[in-house]
Design a protein around this motif. Structure first.
Motif, mmCIF file in Angstrom:
data_model
loop_
_atom_site.group_PDB
_atom_site.id
_atom_site.type_symbol
_atom_site.label_atom_id
_atom_site.label_comp_id
_atom_site.label_asym_id
_atom_site.label_seq_id
_atom_site.Cartn_x
_atom_site.Cartn_y
_atom_site.Cartn_z
ATOM 1 N N SER A 4 0.836 -1.193 0.000
ATOM 2 C CA SER A 4 0.000 0.000 0.000
ATOM 3 C C SER A 4 0.871 1.243 0.000
ATOM 4 O O SER A 4 2.027 1.218 0.449
ATOM 5 C CB SER A 4 -0.936 0.017 1.216
ATOM 6 N N LEU A 5 0.319 2.326 -0.516
ATOM 7 C CA LEU A 5 0.951 3.636 -0.461
ATOM 8 C C LEU A 5 0.162 4.467 0.533
ATOM 9 O O LEU A 5 -1.066 4.588 0.418
ATOM 10 C CB LEU A 5 0.935 4.297 -1.856
ATOM 11 N N GLU A 6 0.847 5.049 1.518
ATOM 12 C CA GLU A 6 0.158 5.734 2.609
ATOM 13 C C GLU A 6 0.593 7.182 2.694
ATOM 14 O O GLU A 6 1.732 7.535 2.370
ATOM 15 C CB GLU A 6 0.452 5.017 3.936
ATOM 16 N N ASN A 7 -0.340 8.031 3.164
ATOM 17 C CA ASN A 7 -0.018 9.452 3.346
ATOM 18 C C ASN A 7 0.646 9.662 4.702
ATOM 19 O O ASN A 7 0.943 8.702 5.428
ATOM 20 C CB ASN A 7 -1.277 10.308 3.187
ATOM 21 N N ALA A 8 0.870 10.925 5.069
ATOM 22 C CA ALA A 8 1.576 11.243 6.314
ATOM 23 C C ALA A 8 0.824 10.775 7.545
ATOM 24 O O ALA A 8 1.414 10.575 8.612
ATOM 25 C CB ALA A 8 1.838 12.742 6.382
ATOM 26 N N ASP A 9 -0.506 10.590 7.422
ATOM 27 C CA ASP A 9 -1.310 10.122 8.552
ATOM 28 C C ASP A 9 -1.399 8.603 8.629
ATOM 29 O O ASP A 9 -2.061 8.065 9.516
ATOM 30 C CB ASP A 9 -2.727 10.706 8.451
ATOM 31 N N GLY A 10 -0.751 7.926 7.678
ATOM 32 C CA GLY A 10 -0.788 6.469 7.683
ATOM 33 C C GLY A 10 -1.992 5.873 6.989
ATOM 34 O O GLY A 10 -2.240 4.663 7.110
ATOM 35 N N VAL B 157 5.307 10.277 1.453
ATOM 36 C CA VAL B 157 4.496 9.062 1.452
ATOM 37 C C VAL B 157 5.304 7.916 2.047
ATOM 38 O O VAL B 157 6.521 8.005 2.213
ATOM 39 C CB VAL B 157 4.041 8.672 0.025
ATOM 40 N N THR B 158 4.589 6.846 2.371
ATOM 41 C CA THR B 158 5.216 5.610 2.845
ATOM 42 C C THR B 158 4.741 4.469 1.971
ATOM 43 O O THR B 158 3.534 4.286 1.776
ATOM 44 C CB THR B 158 4.849 5.322 4.302
ATOM 45 N N LEU B 159 5.686 3.706 1.427
ATOM 46 C CA LEU B 159 5.354 2.489 0.694
ATOM 47 C C LEU B 159 5.502 1.331 1.668
ATOM 48 O O LEU B 159 6.602 1.024 2.119
ATOM 49 C CB LEU B 159 6.288 2.310 -0.507
ATOM 50 N N ARG B 160 4.378 0.725 2.023
ATOM 51 C CA ARG B 160 4.369 -0.352 3.024
ATOM 52 C C ARG B 160 4.192 -1.688 2.300
ATOM 53 O O ARG B 160 3.235 -1.873 1.538
ATOM 54 C CB ARG B 160 3.242 -0.135 4.033
ATOM 55 N N LEU C 201 14.580 -7.208 -0.567
ATOM 56 C CA LEU C 201 13.342 -6.688 -1.160
ATOM 57 C C LEU C 201 13.667 -5.454 -1.980
ATOM 58 O O LEU C 201 14.358 -4.535 -1.508
ATOM 59 C CB LEU C 201 12.331 -6.329 -0.069
ATOM 60 N N GLY C 202 13.195 -5.430 -3.200
ATOM 61 C CA GLY C 202 13.372 -4.264 -4.050
ATOM 62 C C GLY C 202 12.045 -3.785 -4.587
ATOM 63 O O GLY C 202 11.078 -4.552 -4.678
ATOM 64 N N TYR C 203 11.992 -2.500 -4.930
ATOM 65 C CA TYR C 203 10.790 -1.977 -5.599
ATOM 66 C C TYR C 203 11.217 -1.059 -6.726
ATOM 67 O O TYR C 203 12.297 -0.463 -6.719
ATOM 68 C CB TYR C 203 9.866 -1.251 -4.605
ATOM 69 N N LEU C 204 10.347 -0.934 -7.721
ATOM 70 C CA LEU C 204 10.617 -0.127 -8.906
ATOM 71 C C LEU C 204 9.342 0.629 -9.271
ATOM 72 O O LEU C 204 8.283 0.022 -9.427
ATOM 73 C CB LEU C 204 11.046 -1.021 -10.070
ATOM 74 N N ILE C 205 9.459 1.948 -9.392
ATOM 75 C CA ILE C 205 8.332 2.776 -9.811
ATOM 76 C C ILE C 205 8.434 3.006 -11.312
ATOM 77 O O ILE C 205 9.489 3.414 -11.813
ATOM 78 C CB ILE C 205 8.317 4.120 -9.056
ATOM 79 N N LYS C 206 7.337 2.727 -12.049
ATOM 80 C CA LYS C 206 7.306 2.912 -13.493
ATOM 81 C C LYS C 206 6.147 3.834 -13.873
ATOM 82 O O LYS C 206 5.127 3.873 -13.175
ATOM 83 C CB LYS C 206 7.143 1.565 -14.207
#
Length: 406
Positions: free
Chosen positions: A273-279, A291-294, A308-313
């Motif tokens: 999930s992608l979360e805002n500053a409030d979680g 943001v936080t990528l959880r 663990l790796g992630y890639l934004i496209k």
């Protein structure tokens, strides 16, 4: 307008058991064949309509260059047929057709005539050829003193001095400096706008995805997969991973996009999930906000090491940013089956407006080419909107501080 039609195309070479086999077969044909056929490509079928751009990808030895030689007629097929309409320009092996002892100018005249131009036309176009190739006084030097990049410059300049109906390009454009590559691809894009049909072989994912409407994947001489460039590239990425014990799956979502996943399943992503500053999980985010990528992971087998790796496209599949816990010096070791792990990656989302996706990878090292536990494309989709920033263009938000002196 140019079209290409390939039907049941195959190419095989004769292999003999010893050096006398060929002679014996020729002198004593009644004794039967002394060879076996080694198929390089087999049963290839596809069509390019007028103005379409198609990319061909595959590992070295998959048959890509052989396929282009059959299409252009520099090699004869064992089975099947190729039909091409329109004027064709082809760039295959680097410097193919150039005589090393002749000057660049003399070779330009010969190559131009092979493309169907008259000597008078080439003479008229020569200033344009020289200007685009930009090799200076070397144009009158023997080609044997050229670097590979200079050969590519001249070959591309001659082949594209007149817009062809069909342009076929092998890996030649991967040679040379970045500036000329940009100039060459810009000319290709201009041709595309004017209706040129394009067939290109490249390992450059960005080039295939930015230029092509469709992609073909060759694997071991067969057409393994074809579709949208992003889908084919994702499948190819999964295919080149370690094959033993690795499964490749493709599913189509409600939005019509195809998700590719692969791996041996020893570790899997269970939630992302992608979360805002409030979680709070969000699907639409403002430009530049934190943001936080959880990502939650479950371990299904004992593992000595986990990365663990992630890639934004972006929406075209172009890579925007990627990293992993190996590069960040935070791999995990000695994991046990049944463990659950939660990762949080915090960063400012300095992206331009548009739709983006996240690819996840679980491996034992910095790449997924060995110990591919799980690779999942389109694991998460999100939208970036410009809600309160000054207008800008591009995929990155890098708003400057400006000082002006008069």
């Amino acid at each position: 307008m140019g079209t290409i039609s390939v039907k049941q195309l195959g190419k095989a070479y004769k292999q003999y058991g010893n050096r006398w086999g060929r002679l014996a077969e020729w002198v004593l044909p009644s004794l039967g064949k002394r060879h076996r056929l080694k198929w390089v490509i087999q049963d290839i079928n596809f069509e390019l309509t007028a103005g379409e751009a198609v990319g061909i990808i595959g590992i070295n030895g998959a048959g890509k260059s052989t396929l282009l030689k059959l299409i252009t007629g520099t090699a004869q097929p064992t089975t099947g047929s190729v039909q091409i309409t329109g004027r064709v320009a082809a760039l295959l092996e680097l410097g193919m057709g150039f005589h090393p002892e002749f000057s660049g100018r003399q070779n330009a005249y010969m190559a131009g005539q092979l493309l169907g131009l008259t000597v008078e036309e080439i003479s008229t176009l020569m200033p344009e050829i020289e200007a685009f190739a930009d090799i200076g006084e070397y144009i009158d030097q023997p080609v044997r003193v050229y670097s590979s990049g200079m050969q590519m410059r001249l070959a591309f300049s001659v082949a594209t001095v007149r817009r062809p109906d069909v342009l076929i390009v092998d890996e030649a454009l991967s040679v040379g400096d970045a500036w000329f590559q940009h100039k060459s691809f810009e000319r290709i894009r201009q041709f595309r706008k004017l209706g040129t049909t394009l067939l290109i072989v490249s390992h450059d994912r960005a080039a295939i995805q930015s230029i092509c409407d469709r992609a073909l994947l060759l694997d071991r001489g067969h057409l393994a997969f074809q579709g949208k460039p992003e889908e084919v590239m994702d499948y190819y990425n999964a295919l080149i991973a370690e094959r033993d014990g690795v499964n490749i799956e493709q599913t189509t979502g409600a939005d019509g996009r195809t998700q590719t996943s692969s791996g041996n399943g020893k570790a899997t992503v269970t939630a992302i999930s992608l979360e805002n500053a409030d979680g709070d999980p969000v699907e639409t985010v403002n430009v530049g906000v934190p943001v936080t990528l959880r990502i939650k992971v479950r371990i299904h087998a004992d593992l000595p090491r986990l990365v663990l790796g992630y890639l934004i496209k972006d929406r075209l599949g172009q890579h925007i940013y990627g990293t992993n816990t190996h590069h960040m010096e935070q791999p995990l070791t000695d994991l046990r089956a049944g463990e659950q792990i939660e990762y949080c990656f915090r960063f400012p989302l300095n992206l331009g407006p548009g739709s983006y996706s996240v690819t996840t990878a679980l491996t034992s090292s910095e790449t997924h080419l060995a110990d591919n536990y799980e690779w999942r494309d389109l694991a998460l989709l999100f939208l970036v909107m410009n809600m309160n920033r000054k207008p800008f263009a591009g995929t990155s938000w890098m708003e400057p501080a400006i000082e002006i002196a008069r």
